[in-house]
Design a protein around this motif. Structure first.
Motif, PDB file in Angstrom:
ATOM      1  N   GLY A  80       0.786  -1.237   0.000  1.00 20.21           N
ATOM      2  CA  GLY A  80       0.000   0.000   0.000  1.00 20.21           C
ATOM      3  C   GLY A  80       0.812   1.278   0.000  1.00 20.21           C
ATOM      4  O   GLY A  80       0.484   2.203   0.762  1.00 20.21           O
ATOM      5  N   PHE A  81       1.840   1.337  -0.850  1.00 19.15           N
ATOM      6  CA  PHE A  81       2.690   2.528  -0.886  1.00 19.15           C
ATOM      7  C   PHE A  81       2.927   2.969  -2.333  1.00 19.15           C
ATOM      8  O   PHE A  81       4.044   2.883  -2.856  1.00 19.15           O
ATOM      9  N   PRO A  82       1.880   3.447  -2.994  1.00 22.04           N
ATOM     10  CA  PRO A  82       2.004   3.831  -4.409  1.00 22.04           C
ATOM     11  C   PRO A  82       2.957   5.004  -4.635  1.00 22.04           C
ATOM     12  O   PRO A  82       3.592   5.081  -5.684  1.00 22.04           O
ATOM     13  N   LEU A 135       1.153  10.542 -12.006  1.00 19.78           N
ATOM     14  CA  LEU A 135       1.646   9.196 -11.704  1.00 19.78           C
ATOM     15  C   LEU A 135       1.169   8.717 -10.337  1.00 19.78           C
ATOM     16  O   LEU A 135       0.773   7.559 -10.166  1.00 19.78           O
ATOM     17  N   VAL A 136       1.213   9.600  -9.364  1.00 19.20           N
ATOM     18  CA  VAL A 136       0.780   9.241  -8.014  1.00 19.20           C
ATOM     19  C   VAL A 136      -0.710   8.872  -8.005  1.00 19.20           C
ATOM     20  O   VAL A 136      -1.115   7.854  -7.423  1.00 19.20           O
ATOM     21  N   CYS A 137      -1.518   9.696  -8.645  1.00 22.23           N
ATOM     22  CA  CYS A 137      -2.962   9.421  -8.685  1.00 22.23           C
ATOM     23  C   CYS A 137      -3.256   8.140  -9.460  1.00 22.23           C
ATOM     24  O   CYS A 137      -4.147   7.363  -9.082  1.00 22.23           O
ATOM     25  N   SER A 138      -2.502   7.905 -10.542  1.00 18.57           N
ATOM     26  CA  SER A 138      -2.710   6.686 -11.332  1.00 18.57           C
ATOM     27  C   SER A 138      -2.442   5.440 -10.505  1.00 18.57           C
ATOM     28  O   SER A 138      -3.220   4.478 -10.518  1.00 18.57           O
ATOM     29  N   ALA A 209      -5.967  11.920 -12.081  1.00 18.75           N
ATOM     30  CA  ALA A 209      -4.783  11.555 -12.870  1.00 18.75           C
ATOM     31  C   ALA A 209      -4.941  11.995 -14.320  1.00 18.75           C
ATOM     32  O   ALA A 209      -4.000  12.514 -14.932  1.00 18.75           O
ATOM     33  N   ILE A 210      -6.131  11.808 -14.856  1.00 22.71           N
ATOM     34  CA  ILE A 210      -6.396  12.215 -16.242  1.00 22.71           C
ATOM     35  C   ILE A 210      -6.301  13.733 -16.380  1.00 22.71           C
ATOM     36  O   ILE A 210      -5.734  14.252 -17.348  1.00 22.71           O
TER      37      ILE A 210
END
Length: 411
Positions: A80-82, A135-138, A209-210
């Motif tokens: 759980g560490f995107p 990238l983080v949101c994706s 993200a988009i």
């Protein structure tokens, strides 16, 4: 960096998106789309006699692998560490681009790019911030949403890019064009409404993200409008990766660092993390060769094929349920994307070439690829229709389940 989008895809723009800015203002998910094609390719790339289909297959495999790899680590391995994962990808890319610049000619484009302090502060840094957030949101989105649903949502990227060009005053609003892309929006809305395992937090992450990615692409297009800043994917990554890595690291320190332990890292394994970053970076390298070996038509069709293959992979690997309404909505989205990016004339030309009635050179060079893409599209429709029938209470077609685990975490 991982994925452009819902499953991050490093700095390399996916062909499917790369055409959205081109047709209208364009050049989609890649700072590189059309502009990148004008960059001189390395001598080794020019002289290597490899059929274009090889580059397409390699790109599709790597692009799909990055997204599935990230999904497996973040969801299946429950890592759980995107933000940490994205930061690690960017650090790896920063180091790898420096090594390639000193040992190969893949980054010879650096000699033609002169980034001043003013350009760095006013262009590179802001673009890096949006890239980092995208990238983080994706990566956060694929923790909550299925890969299939994420790919469906990403179909709205060209619409977001179009709106971003208007908001940033790159182009004047064209409501006829907006009406044209409304089909894409309608298809995505149907797909979202038909999602059987909808997660609002995942949906918000992916839409964010988009939005970040669309803004980044427009800012990149504006930067690349100047001849002195023409960059291919690797050169672009050379400049943006360090900035994004720094931004993500700061975010990581406040959000995830207090909770991350060596036990969490060992649970995934250093070798898996290294392989994950290497695959993501290889994707960017493959794009350098891909954009110089294929036409915009084949790039767009390849991007669509990649998205379709990911939807199928999600169904097979995680037994992702897909409703009839979702399938119908995604079909509308794909049709809208093709018409928007290629235009009806080019689509007609492509169809004619498959039948051998188009220009001989075009037909000989790409007919096999186009036929393969068409066959894959038909197989996709049959596959998902059969899968949907299998989910119906009345029975329908019965196939053995591949895996009981769902493609979304249970909360």
């Amino acid at each position: 960096m991982t994925a452009n989008t819902s499953a991050p895809q490093f700095g390399a723009p996916p062909p499917a998106a790369a055409d959205s800015l081109d047709a209208s203002h364009k050049k989609g998910p890649a700072e590189l789309g059309t502009e990148a094609k004008s960059i001189a390719m390395p001598d080794t790339a020019r002289t290597t006699q490899i059929h274009p289909s090889v580059y397409i297959v390699v790109w599709i495999c790597l692009s799909s692998s990055v997204i599935l790899f990230n999904k497996w680590i973040l969801h299946s391995l429950d890592f759980g560490f995107p933000i940490f994962l994205t930061t690690w990808h960017l650090v790896f890319a920063t180091i790898a681009t420096r090594v390639l610049a000193r040992t190969t000619n893949l980054l010879d484009g650096l000699k033609n790019v002169h980034i001043t302090r003013h350009a760095f502060v006013n262009a590179i840094v802001p673009i890096g911030v949006f890239f980092s957030m995208s990238l983080v949101c994706s990566n956060n989105a694929i923790r909550y949403l299925s890969v299939a649903f994420v790919q469906m949502l990403k179909g709205i990227t060209p619409v977001a890019v179009l709106l971003a060009t208007w908001m940033l005053a790159i182009e004047k609003p064209n409501f006829k064009l907006l009406l044209k892309v409304s089909t894409i929006t309608f298809g995505v809305m149907l797909a979202a409404y038909g999602e059987l395992k909808f997660s609002m937090i995942g949906f918000i992450f992916q839409i964010s993200a988009i939005a970040f990615e669309a803004t980044r692409l427009v800012m990149v297009q504006k930067l690349l409008s100047s001849a002195e800043y023409k960059m291919d994917p690797l050169v672009s990554l050379y400049y943006f990766a360090p900035v994004c890595a720094f931004m993500n690291f700061i975010l990581f320190l406040f959000v995830e660092a207090p909770k991350l332990s060596m036990e969490d890292i060992n649970k995934v394994g250093p070798s898996i993390l290294l392989a994950n970053a290497a695959v993501a970076f290889a994707l960017n390298v493959s794009v350098v060769f891909l954009i110089g070996k294929t036409s915009s038509l084949v790039l767009t069709l390849s991007g669509v094929l990649k998205d379709i293959s990911l939807v199928c992979a999600s169904v097979v690997i995680w037994s992702t349920p897909i409703s009839a309404l979702q399938l119908f909505g995604y079909t509308i989205t794909i049709a809208g994307l093709l018409v928007y990016k290629l235009g009806t004339d080019k689509l007609t030309e492509a169809f004619s070439s498959m039948r051998g009635t188009c220009a001989p050179t075009f037909g000989r060079r790409f007919s096999a690829i186009q036929k393969a893409l068409l066959v894959m599209l038909v197989c996709f429709c049959i596959f998902l229709t059969a899968h949907w029938l299998n989910l119906q209470p009345s029975g329908g077609l019965k196939f053995p389940s591949t895996k009981p685990a769902a493609d979304v975490p249970v909360h």
